[in-house]
Design an enzyme around this catalytic site. Sequence first.
Site, PDB file in Angstrom:
ATOM      1  N   CYS A 339      23.497  21.019 -26.272  1.00  0.00           N
ATOM      2  CA  CYS A 339      24.479  20.249 -25.495  1.00  0.00           C
ATOM      3  C   CYS A 339      23.813  18.959 -25.050  1.00  0.00           C
ATOM      4  CB  CYS A 339      24.940  21.073 -24.293  1.00  0.00           C
ATOM      5  SG  CYS A 339      26.324  20.341 -23.429  1.00  0.00           S
ATOM      6  N   GLU A 340      23.715  18.038 -25.971  1.00  0.00           N
ATOM      7  CA  GLU A 340      22.962  16.795 -25.799  1.00  0.00           C
ATOM      8  C   GLU A 340      23.492  15.796 -26.811  1.00  0.00           C
ATOM      9  OE1 GLU A 340      20.634  14.067 -24.375  1.00  0.00           O
ATOM     10  OE2 GLU A 340      20.267  16.089 -23.621  1.00  0.00           O
TER      11      GLU A 340
END
Length: 423
Positions: A339-340
Amino acid sequence: MQSIENLKFLTPEEARKIATNFGTPLFVYSRKGIEKSCDDALAFPNAFGLTVRFAMKANPGRTVLEILKKKGIHIDASSEHEVKRAILAGFKPSDILLTSQQLARSLKDLIPQGVQFNACSLRQLEEFGKLFPGKEVSVRFNPGLGSGATKKTDVGGKTSSFGIWHEEIGKVKEIVSKYGLKLVRVHTHIGSGSDPEVWKAVAHYTLEIAAQFPDCKTVNLGGGFKVGRMIGEKTTDPQSIGVPVKELFENYAKEKGIQLKMEIEPGSFLMVNNGAILTQVDDIVYTGEGGYTFVKLDMGMDVNTRPALYAAKHPLIVIPQKEKSEQKTGDFVYVGHCCESGDLITQEEGGGPQLRTTQIPEVGDLVVMEGTGAYCSSMSTKNYNSYPETSEVLIDTDGTTKLVRQRQTLEQILQNELLVSLG
């Protein structure tokens, strides 16, 4: 349209079998390939003897180290911790050269064991002299030139903190004299992806530095041999860059009457294309007209941080769940599972999505990310999003596949966390 990449040592059948037996994502290494790369490095042209040191930071896995040890490769360690891992893998302390940015806190314990020390700053040299007056020492110099694919892989010149600046050679002589040290090795290294012409020039400058230290018996020219991962990228030929350097050593012997031994420190060269990441397509999403089709993999920067860090390019080969008679291609952006927003597998220099032409993937298909044998497993952002450390397997010379690192468990991720009373 971009060229479609090809598998380097796996076959589609092997990839499917390994994924079934061990799961994804995982690293796969080829022992046959590693040994061939060792042979190529050990054949580097030299006049009066050669030591090949593995830049251990590239891949410090125990099985990899054991393969290299059997081939007669020595170690360049970037920290005291790497020194200890190399010793545990069976290397003799005398076969290990410690070249570290941070001064080893256990230096006084390592040197008596036989570990060789390479001072990378005036402070390091001074501290070594205090601890071990009269001992042999090596010094790393910054020769004033550098070469790298990006500034982040350039370790020479004014923008680099690595080594003692060449204009401070007088201060080196003062410290050597003050403590009665014997400077027996001069070391330079200019970066990864080095230009062969720059490499030759630095070899010349390194010999000029060596000539100023009468006890110098060895010149270490570092590594930085470019290895092509993608189609069209060139790989440095050790023979072509080695012959003129060998001549420099021969001329030095004629002029000075000293036959210097050569050392080189390949890291990428020994490992890059002998390792691959086997991953699976987890999802595919579309962002409308003028947008992209994103292929989400079950690995990301937690497994290989190079694309996010350098915008590094790795070959991606889609292996369908079942063989297809017709292989259609398309343009996609491949992304990791973290989640980046920066976890882009295919990205432009400086960030942003970049299209990559591959066979059209489907959810559940395998993807082989090639060129990941060096600076991938060792540099991964382990446990980001609490993903476990990736497992690793080795394809041995007899074709058998062996698990050499288990996938990390949740208990192992949490093992160093302490429960404290918060009141």
